[in-house]
Design an enzyme around this catalytic site. Structure first.
Site, mmCIF file in Angstrom:
data_model
loop_
_atom_site.group_PDB
_atom_site.id
_atom_site.type_symbol
_atom_site.label_atom_id
_atom_site.label_comp_id
_atom_site.label_asym_id
_atom_site.label_seq_id
_atom_site.Cartn_x
_atom_site.Cartn_y
_atom_site.Cartn_z
ATOM 1 C CE LYS A 1 56.585 -123.407 -17.811
ATOM 2 N NZ LYS A 1 56.291 -124.209 -18.996
ATOM 3 N NE ARG B 1 63.487 -126.794 -11.927
ATOM 4 C CZ ARG B 1 62.537 -126.440 -12.823
ATOM 5 N NH1 ARG B 1 61.980 -125.246 -12.784
ATOM 6 N NH2 ARG B 1 62.138 -127.275 -13.745
ATOM 7 C CD GLU C 1 53.572 -128.446 -20.923
ATOM 8 O OE1 GLU C 1 54.333 -128.843 -20.025
ATOM 9 O OE2 GLU C 1 52.354 -128.672 -20.958
HETATM 10 P P1 ATP Z 1 56.671 -127.365 -16.280
HETATM 11 O O1 ATP Z 1 56.445 -127.725 -14.869
HETATM 12 O O2 ATP Z 1 55.484 -126.787 -16.954
HETATM 13 O O3 ATP Z 1 57.379 -128.430 -17.082
HETATM 14 P P2 ATP Z 1 59.120 -125.881 -16.599
HETATM 15 O O4 ATP Z 1 59.508 -124.682 -15.829
HETATM 16 O O5 ATP Z 1 59.963 -127.094 -16.568
HETATM 17 O O6 ATP Z 1 57.658 -126.146 -16.156
HETATM 18 P P3 ATP Z 1 59.322 -125.958 -19.476
HETATM 19 O O7 ATP Z 1 58.555 -125.191 -20.472
HETATM 20 O O8 ATP Z 1 59.214 -127.432 -19.500
HETATM 21 O O9 ATP Z 1 58.914 -125.401 -18.060
HETATM 22 O O10 ATP Z 1 60.847 -125.519 -19.519
HETATM 23 C C1 ATP Z 1 61.576 -125.388 -20.706
HETATM 24 C C2 ATP Z 1 63.026 -125.586 -20.413
HETATM 25 O O11 ATP Z 1 63.477 -124.634 -19.471
HETATM 26 C C3 ATP Z 1 63.294 -126.952 -19.839
HETATM 27 O O12 ATP Z 1 64.449 -127.493 -20.453
HETATM 28 C C4 ATP Z 1 63.504 -126.685 -18.395
HETATM 29 O O13 ATP Z 1 64.360 -127.642 -17.828
HETATM 30 C C5 ATP Z 1 64.129 -125.281 -18.407
HETATM 31 N N1 ATP Z 1 63.864 -124.590 -17.155
HETATM 32 C C6 ATP Z 1 62.673 -124.394 -16.563
HETATM 33 N N2 ATP Z 1 62.797 -123.761 -15.394
HETATM 34 C C7 ATP Z 1 64.118 -123.539 -15.224
HETATM 35 C C8 ATP Z 1 64.906 -122.914 -14.207
HETATM 36 N N3 ATP Z 1 64.344 -122.413 -13.108
HETATM 37 N N4 ATP Z 1 66.243 -122.868 -14.378
HETATM 38 C C9 ATP Z 1 66.809 -123.371 -15.477
HETATM 39 N N5 ATP Z 1 66.137 -123.962 -16.469
HETATM 40 C C10 ATP Z 1 64.805 -124.055 -16.352
#
Ligand code: ATP
Ligand code: MG
Length: 567
Positions: free
Chosen positions: A277, A267, A42
């Site tokens: 974030k 994660r 996102e």
């Molecule tokens: P938000 O709370 O804004 O959704 P987010 O960290 O999930 O935050 P995204 O932009 O939705 O951010 O993440 C993009 C991709 O990265 C998604 O598939 C998410 O699952 C993955 N991702 C985010 N944080 C992690 C992490 N700590 N470890 C592994 N994958 C991650």
């Protein structure tokens, strides 16, 4: 069609559970053996090391199975999103070494299609417009152990729903006055299945669709549909989406479209940092760090500025593997990966961070010798560099002790050490500032027979020190970065504290170092090993007049053993 094969040379190492699932699907001819993944950020912040893990996983799996990976921006929430983030995300994915080729997509490209999908559900009496307020909705949702209450608007006719949903789109209603909800099951033990919201009214400008829309689909109603439109085979996401999976599958089934397979993994969390974030944004906005690319941030741009290489991050992601349960990875593993990479790549320099003067009493006054040292002992092709040597030198202050314990193998009165790539010297006397007692000069004699090519060049002494020659030394600014937090898990809060209470007050120290003249050739983002100290990179703030270095990592893992500059 050619039968899909599993690459043989790669089948050797044991498979992680995602690879097992994919190989099983390939064997069973699911999707004709196609593998197509996506990375779906996102654009509401900068990418961090957790995202890097996800990027490496998605692009890595596709690469392994001759598949494809899309980059797709999940841009369904116009309020928090921005092109600044879109641009940085693309730069970061590229920098990590991955290529989405011509497959750059945006969920917002599918808004019309997703709207049509909503209409499909309305016509099937699987969705309805609900006029309850947000409070009413949350009050009637129930709890995991208590069923929710059905909305009084649940029984609206198809015609009325179509009419209202159209008018929602036309902008007839104010924000928050109505939503479109799925009609599933208010008694479901899975809260996500209790008539979740599909669309909300939001009169907000979108970074791509402008003012074209005033209703926006929720993440859950956009993500799976986007996966489906792009014919993604394996939709890999983090564990928190496990409970969303029934909903993901319900939408696909009820709309009647191609079904990708959602698989969850744990994660990535790393010690001594935060990964949310929201918190990273807070650190930036409230000035705890100097921007998203502050070298202390766990963001990809922060790591890049700190001096991490794409290879080290990819190697880290590969080494930690994929887990099914949440876990925390020790940051020292990431530091190990960068040391290992830079050991091979970084040229050596001698730099003294906390200098004390050494005077060689028996060395000719105005003589300057040109000595040589290998640029990188791990890589002969890097050749040698020239090192000026003279009567007055600097060594590291803590490489000298007036009254040392037995195990101290560095310089002390009456003791000998080798100066790296130069002579063996012996301490004869010291001069102190009478007022402070601080050592100002260390007087030594050198043994002319001990330099390279001389008869005693192989004579062994216990310690070898780095040094610079006073006259030729170049002053540079060195930023000694350390971990951003003092607590292993800054999210594990003690009473009355916030994660910000655990910020490390010493995460940045700035010193002026003296470096051998070779440093003048250093260009922005180049990496060096300062011998015996650590790995350093030239910061973007650096100019030819004033060189600025960031410490990437100390040479050894000395965390928790007192912040020693030298090793
Ligand atoms: P938000 O709370 O804004 O959704 P987010 O960290 O999930 O935050 P995204 O932009 O939705 O951010 O993440 C993009 C991709 O990265 C998604 O598939 C998410 O699952 C993955 N991702 C985010 N944080 C992690 C992490 N700590 N470890 C592994 N994958 C991650
Ligand atoms: Mg997310």
């Amino acid at each position: 069609m050619e039968e899909p094969k599993i690459p043989e040379e790669k089948a050797a190492r044991s498979l992680n559970f995602l690879e097992e699932i994919i190989e099983e699907d390939i064997r069973n001819g699911v999707n004709e053996g196609r593998v197509h993944t996506r990375f779906p950020p996102e654009p509401n912040g900068y990418l961090h090391i957790g995202h890097a893990k996800s990027i490496c996983l998605n692009f890595g799996l596709a690469r392994r199975y001759n598949g494809l990976t899309n980059l797709r921006f999940d841009d369904t929430n116009p309020v928090k999103e921005d092109v600044e983030y879109v641009d940085s995300i693309m730069a970061d994915v590229r920098w990590l070494g991955f290529d989405w080729e011509d497959r750059l997509f945006y969920a917002s490209d599918y808004f019309e299609q997703i709207y049509d999908y909503a209409m499909v559900l309305i016509r099937k009496e699987k969705a309805y417009v609900c006029d309850m307020t947000a409070e009413e909705m949350s009050e009637t949702r129930g709890t995991p152990t208590r069923p929710g209450k059905e909305s009084p608007f649940r029984t609206r006719s198809v015609e009325e729903n179509i009419d209202l949903f159209n008018r929602m789109r036309q902008g007839e209603f104010p924000d928050g006055s109505r939503v479109l909800r799925a009609k599933i099951d208010m008694a479901s033990p899975n809260m996500h299945m209790r008539d979740p919201v599909l669309y909300r009214i939001l009169h907000a400008h979108h970074h791509r669709t402008g003012d074209q829309w005033c209703i926006y689909p929720m993440y859950d109603f956009a993500h799976g549909q986007s996966d489906s439109i792009e014919k993604i085979t394996h939709s890999i996401c983090t564990l928190e989406f496990e409970v969303h999976r029934p909903l993901y599958e319900w939408f696909i089934r009820e709309i009647g479209i191609y079904a990708p397979r959602q698989i969850e993994f744990a994660r990535l969390n790393v010690t001594y940092t935060v990964m949310s974030k929201r918190k990273l944004l807070e650190l930036v906005q409230q000035g705890y760090v100097n921007g998203w690319d502050d070298p202390r941030m766990p963001t990809i741009c922060g790591l890049r500025r700190r001096g991490f290489t794409p290879e080290s991050i990819r190697n880290f992601a590969e080494t930690i593997g994929v887990a099914k349960r949440d876990n925390v990875i020790d940051v020292s593993l990431l530091e190990f990966c960068i040391r290992e990479d830079l050991n091979r790549k970084a040229n050596r320099l001698m730099a003294v961070l906390d200098p004390v003067k050494v005077i060689l009493d028996n060395y000719p006054d105005d003589q300057v010798e040109e000595l040589e040292s290998v640029s990188n002992p791990e890589d002969e092709s890097k050749g040698k560099r020239k090192l000026p040597f003279s009567k007055t030198l600097f060594i590291e202050r803590d490489d000298f002790m007036e009254d040392p314990p037995n195990k101290f193998f560095r310089l002390a009165p009456g003791r000998e050490v080798r100066l790296k790539a130069a002579y063996i010297i012996r301490c004869e006397s010291i001069v102190k500032d009478p007022a402070t007692g601080k050592i100002e000069e260390i007087h030594c004699t050198y043994d002319p027979m001990t330099k390279s090519g001389m008869p005693d060049s192989n004579r062994k002494v216990k310690g070898t020190l780095h040094w610079v020659s006073e006259q030729q030394a170049v002053k540079v600014e060195v930023r000694l970065y350390d971990r951003l937090f003092v607590k292993e898990n800054p999210d594990d809060l003690e009473e009355g504290k916030t994660y910000k209470d655990y910020l490390n007050p010493d995460s940045l120290k700035v010193v002026t170092a003296l470096v051998e003249p070779e440093v003048r050739n250093a260009k922005v983002s180049e990496k060096y090993q300062f011998e015996r100290i650590g790995y350093f990179t030239v910061d973007a703030d650096s100019t030819p007049e004033k060189l600025v270095f960031n410490r990437v990592v100390p040479l050894k893992d000395s965390w928790g053993k007192g912040d020693k500059v030298t090793g």
